[in-house]
Design a protein around this motif. Structure first.
Motif, mmCIF file in Angstrom:
data_model
loop_
_atom_site.group_PDB
_atom_site.id
_atom_site.type_symbol
_atom_site.label_atom_id
_atom_site.label_comp_id
_atom_site.label_asym_id
_atom_site.label_seq_id
_atom_site.Cartn_x
_atom_site.Cartn_y
_atom_site.Cartn_z
ATOM 1 N N GLY A 41 41.285 34.526 38.193
ATOM 2 C CA GLY A 41 41.674 34.574 39.599
ATOM 3 C C GLY A 41 42.606 35.718 39.966
ATOM 4 N N PRO A 42 43.767 35.854 39.315
ATOM 5 C CA PRO A 42 44.681 36.947 39.674
ATOM 6 C C PRO A 42 44.073 38.331 39.461
ATOM 7 C CG PRO A 42 45.829 35.259 38.415
ATOM 8 C CD PRO A 42 44.374 34.926 38.342
ATOM 9 N N TYR A 44 40.927 39.085 39.644
ATOM 10 C CA TYR A 44 39.874 39.234 40.655
ATOM 11 C C TYR A 44 40.469 39.598 42.012
ATOM 12 C CZ TYR A 44 35.980 37.713 43.687
ATOM 13 O OH TYR A 44 34.980 37.643 44.633
ATOM 14 N N TRP A 45 41.523 38.879 42.401
ATOM 15 C CA TRP A 45 42.063 39.064 43.746
ATOM 16 C C TRP A 45 43.000 40.256 43.865
ATOM 17 C CZ3 TRP A 45 39.494 37.088 47.426
ATOM 18 C CH2 TRP A 45 38.860 35.847 47.292
ATOM 19 N N GLY A 46 43.627 40.662 42.775
ATOM 20 C CA GLY A 46 44.602 41.745 42.851
ATOM 21 C C GLY A 46 44.093 43.002 43.538
ATOM 22 N N PRO A 47 42.951 43.556 43.100
ATOM 23 C CA PRO A 47 42.433 44.784 43.724
ATOM 24 C C PRO A 47 41.411 44.524 44.834
ATOM 25 C CG PRO A 47 41.274 44.382 41.672
ATOM 26 C CD PRO A 47 42.254 43.237 41.844
ATOM 27 N N ARG A 48 41.294 43.282 45.273
ATOM 28 C CA ARG A 48 40.193 42.942 46.186
ATOM 29 C C ARG A 48 40.343 43.572 47.569
ATOM 30 N NH1 ARG A 48 35.063 40.748 45.102
ATOM 31 N NH2 ARG A 48 34.156 40.249 47.125
ATOM 32 N N TRP A 61 35.691 46.801 39.767
ATOM 33 C CA TRP A 61 35.442 46.043 38.543
ATOM 34 C C TRP A 61 36.164 46.643 37.341
ATOM 35 C CZ3 TRP A 61 34.049 41.296 38.880
ATOM 36 C CH2 TRP A 61 33.340 40.872 40.003
ATOM 37 N N ARG A 62 36.398 47.945 37.359
ATOM 38 C CA ARG A 62 37.213 48.537 36.297
ATOM 39 C C ARG A 62 38.634 47.969 36.350
ATOM 40 N NH1 ARG A 62 36.612 53.334 37.629
ATOM 41 N NH2 ARG A 62 34.857 53.837 36.260
ATOM 42 N N ALA A 63 39.173 47.829 37.568
ATOM 43 C CA ALA A 63 40.521 47.279 37.722
ATOM 44 C C ALA A 63 40.574 45.817 37.298
ATOM 45 C CB ALA A 63 40.981 47.431 39.173
ATOM 46 N N LEU A 68 42.161 42.089 32.672
ATOM 47 C CA LEU A 68 41.734 41.054 31.729
ATOM 48 C C LEU A 68 41.588 41.575 30.303
ATOM 49 C CD1 LEU A 68 38.981 39.407 33.958
ATOM 50 C CD2 LEU A 68 41.214 38.420 33.385
ATOM 51 N N GLY A 69 41.819 42.871 30.109
ATOM 52 C CA GLY A 69 41.631 43.460 28.791
ATOM 53 C C GLY A 69 40.171 43.633 28.428
ATOM 54 N N LEU A 70 39.322 43.832 29.445
ATOM 55 C CA LEU A 70 37.886 43.985 29.232
ATOM 56 C C LEU A 70 37.411 45.318 29.797
ATOM 57 C CD1 LEU A 70 36.715 40.423 30.363
ATOM 58 C CD2 LEU A 70 37.033 41.222 28.006
#
Length: 210
Positions: A41-42, A44-48, A61-63, A68-70
């Protein structure tokens, strides 16, 4: 009977949390990544907000991945974005029932329909391709406007697209700040708390029969 010029001439809906489910795509994205919803959640929403304002798919999606370390790039990012857009673009069941009823009124020419959503270009594409959006005269998205609610530019864009003043627009959004901004322009704006309450509001406004 013809309604007065001050009556509601158009109904404007938000998408996320109004026409679609409030949790959006976060559970589906978390499942696809094999991670807990609370962790995703965090990230996903941070750069939204930047993405909703027209930011690039790859950057968003890079952000998310970095948080998430992915490594969410290329085809993986595209797959997640498609999942995300399709989930947000799917109507919640009770909202679908309400929209079907309002669409019947629109088909008779008694009211006009519009969408005003803070949403990326990918969701805009899914909505435009959907069957449920066919009765809508105007579909306005923040990514295409390069501006977002609660900024005044997006509300002005709706008024211009429909050629209607604010007091002839009914608006449903799930965020109080967006509702207050619309009311400041004279819109008949209502905080979405569910399809049943929205229907009651539309009855009171004379859009739907009781």
């Amino acid at each position: 009977m013809e309604r007065s010029r001050s009556a509601v001439q158009a109904v404007v809906f938000d998408i996320g949390g109004v026409l679609s489910a409030p949790e959006g795509a976060v559970p589906q994205v978390a499942e696809a990544l094999g991670l807990p919803v609370d962790a995703v959640g965090p990230a996903y929403w941070g750069p939204r907000e930047a993405y909703d304002r027209g930011g690039a798919l790859a950057d968003y999606w890079r952000a998310v991945g970095e948080a998430l370390g992915l490594d969410l790039v290329g085809a993986r990012a595209a797959e997640l974005d498609d999942l995300d857009a399709r989930r947000w673009g799917a109507l919640a069941p009770r909202s679908a029932d309400l929209l079907a009823e309002v669409s019947q009124v629109a088909a008779r020419g008694a009211v006009r329909l519009a969408v005003l959503s803070n949403a990326p270009a990918s969701l805009a594409g899914v909505v435009r391709a959907s069957e449920w959006s066919e009765p809508f005269e105007a579909l306005l998205f923040s990514a295409e406007l390069r501006a977002a609610k609660p900024g005044p530019a997006v509300y002005a864009a709706v008024e211009q697209a429909l050629d209607l003043p604010g007091d002839q627009l009914a608006f449903f959004d799930d965020r109080p700040v967006n509702v207050e901004a619309a009311r400041a322009r004279g819109w008949r704006a209502h905080l979405w708390t569910g399809a049943d309450e929205a229907r009651a509001q539309l009855v009171r406004l004379g859009v739907l029969d009781g």
